[in-house]
Design a protein around this motif. Structure first.
Motif, PDB file in Angstrom:
ATOM      1  N   ARG A 170       0.833  -1.210   0.000  1.00 39.42           N
ATOM      2  CA  ARG A 170       0.000   0.000   0.000  1.00 39.42           C
ATOM      3  C   ARG A 170       0.863   1.253   0.000  1.00 39.42           C
ATOM      4  O   ARG A 170       0.534   2.246  -0.659  1.00 39.42           O
ATOM      5  N   LYS A 171       1.956   1.220   0.726  1.00 44.04           N
ATOM      6  CA  LYS A 171       2.863   2.366   0.730  1.00 44.04           C
ATOM      7  C   LYS A 171       3.393   2.652  -0.672  1.00 44.04           C
ATOM      8  O   LYS A 171       3.517   3.820  -1.082  1.00 44.04           O
ATOM      9  N   LYS A 172       3.710   1.607  -1.400  1.00 41.25           N
ATOM     10  CA  LYS A 172       4.194   1.786  -2.777  1.00 41.25           C
ATOM     11  C   LYS A 172       3.132   2.434  -3.643  1.00 41.25           C
ATOM     12  O   LYS A 172       3.424   3.298  -4.478  1.00 41.25           O
ATOM     13  N   VAL A 173       1.869   2.019  -3.455  1.00 43.48           N
ATOM     14  CA  VAL A 173       0.762   2.593  -4.227  1.00 43.48           C
ATOM     15  C   VAL A 173       0.596   4.072  -3.905  1.00 43.48           C
ATOM     16  O   VAL A 173       0.408   4.907  -4.793  1.00 43.48           O
ATOM     17  N   ILE A 174       0.658   4.417  -2.614  1.00 40.29           N
ATOM     18  CA  ILE A 174       0.507   5.814  -2.189  1.00 40.29           C
ATOM     19  C   ILE A 174       1.577   6.698  -2.827  1.00 40.29           C
ATOM     20  O   ILE A 174       1.291   7.794  -3.323  1.00 40.29           O
ATOM     21  N   LEU A 175       2.815   6.206  -2.829  1.00 37.25           N
ATOM     22  CA  LEU A 175       3.917   6.984  -3.403  1.00 37.25           C
ATOM     23  C   LEU A 175       3.823   7.049  -4.924  1.00 37.25           C
ATOM     24  O   LEU A 175       3.864   8.128  -5.515  1.00 37.25           O
ATOM     25  N   GLU A 176       3.681   5.898  -5.565  1.00 31.31           N
ATOM     26  CA  GLU A 176       3.731   5.847  -7.020  1.00 31.31           C
ATOM     27  C   GLU A 176       2.548   6.560  -7.664  1.00 31.31           C
ATOM     28  O   GLU A 176       2.687   7.153  -8.743  1.00 31.31           O
ATOM     29  N   SER A 177       1.390   6.537  -7.025  1.00 31.41           N
ATOM     30  CA  SER A 177       0.221   7.209  -7.597  1.00 31.41           C
ATOM     31  C   SER A 177       0.428   8.720  -7.676  1.00 31.41           C
ATOM     32  O   SER A 177      -0.222   9.401  -8.480  1.00 31.41           O
ATOM     33  N   ARG A 178       1.337   9.253  -6.861  1.00 30.30           N
ATOM     34  CA  ARG A 178       1.614  10.687  -6.871  1.00 30.30           C
ATOM     35  C   ARG A 178       2.773  11.038  -7.815  1.00 30.30           C
ATOM     36  O   ARG A 178       2.622  11.846  -8.722  1.00 30.30           O
ATOM     37  N   ILE A 179       3.916  10.414  -7.592  1.00 31.90           N
ATOM     38  CA  ILE A 179       5.068  10.791  -8.419  1.00 31.90           C
ATOM     39  C   ILE A 179       4.979  10.177  -9.811  1.00 31.90           C
ATOM     40  O   ILE A 179       5.444  10.771 -10.789  1.00 31.90           O
ATOM     41  N   GLY A 180       4.360   9.001  -9.923  1.00 35.26           N
ATOM     42  CA  GLY A 180       4.219   8.378 -11.238  1.00 35.26           C
ATOM     43  C   GLY A 180       3.348   9.204 -12.157  1.00 35.26           C
ATOM     44  O   GLY A 180       3.619   9.319 -13.361  1.00 35.26           O
TER      45      GLY A 180
END
Length: 299
Positions: free
Chosen positions: A81-91
């Protein structure tokens, strides 16, 4: 006026902001994971996994407002979930930058939502400003990476980053979540209840996005009302506003940690955040006191 492309336009803030910008005479379009031709605003498809955006979305665009990102409080913070939170923003920003650069879009500004989580989950009673150092917890690291990615647009246009506080709205978000247990007579302050909540009425938040866009202001701006309140004060005011009693003791911090894990820092911590910088540029808040904001939203 201007043509504005918004990511996350169907969310709580995006919906309110889109209507505000349209009412001001602007042309507004959304980037969405699925195109909905029946909506109020033109919608174009984008897909982060496939690195795809409909190129028609960028025709004539003057400003991009990036609001999209997975909800930080929607699910427990597992590593995935942490990866999703980060990647959804910077990606999302990386993909936008790729298309704007390749298509030669002449933007007047790129505006990215950010968060007061930049300062850390709990900064105590000290007043923090845009020049205060970042925290070292998970959300602070997310916001640092998020803002750094937004700054890559500085090579081609004006970049604004709006650090959003606790948004008050009658359509969702923190206020409606606090009200739910209160309506069933099980509401109570969380932890000590003394943690600061730097809140903002959704009208003022959207007006800040509009303000920095129209002024083409570069830099970082805290979007919080001038007078933060404690969790306990907000809980009591909300209970009073709907004529419900609060008779239970505070919810112990240990219980919140058991229920939410690491994510409990969102509700157990707090920051006293200054919005002096946006006011110095001429922005005037419509709602500076919490009771007036609640009265407006709940009648």
């Amino acid at each position: 006026m201007a043509k504005i492309l918004i990511t996350g336009g169907s969310g709580l803030v995006g919906t309110h902001l889109s209507k505000m910008l349209k009412n001001a005479g602007n042309e507004v379009a959304h980037l969405s994971r699925s195109t909905d031709s029946s909506g109020e605003f033109p919608s174009f498809t984008w897909n982060l996994a496939k690195r795809f955006i409909e190129e028609e979305a960028f025709i004539g665009v003057d400003h991009i407002i990036h609001l999209a990102g997975a909800g930080v409080a929607d699910k427990r913070w597992t590593n995935d979930r942490k990866k999703v939170i980060l990647e959804s923003r910077i990606g999302g920003i990386k993909l936008l930058h790729e298309y704007v650069s390749r298509l030669g879009v002449q933007l007047k500004s790129f505006i990215s939502a950010s968060a007061i989580g930049y300062y850390g989950s709990d900064t105590g009673s000290a007043v923090v400003t845009e020049t205060s150092p970042p925290g070292d917890d998970f959300l602070a690291q997310v916001v640092k990476a998020w803002e750094a990615e937004a700054d890559t647009f500085a090579e081609m246009t004006t970049v604004s980053k709006v650090r959003v506080g606790v948004v008050l709205s009658d359509k969702g978000g923190a206020m409606t979540e606090i009200l739910k247990p209160i309506r069933y007579f099980v509401g109570a302050p969380l932890g000590t209840g003394k943690q600061w909540m730097s809140w903002i009425h959704i009208d003022d938040l959207c007006r800040i996005f509009q303000f920095v866009m129209e002024k083409e202001l570069a830099g970082t701006y805290n979007a919080t009302a001038p007078n933060p309140v404690t969790n306990e004060a907000l809980t009591k005011l909300l209970a009073k506003s709907i004529n419900k009693p609060l008779f239970l003791p505070n919810v112990p911090a240990v219980m919140m940690k058991l229920l939410l894990g690491e994510m409990s820092q969102i509700v157990l911590g707090g920051s006293n955040v200054s919005s002096a910088q946006i006011q110095e540029h001429g922005f005037k808040f419509s709602f500076t006191q919490i009771d007036h904001a609640i009265d407006d939203l709940l009648g």
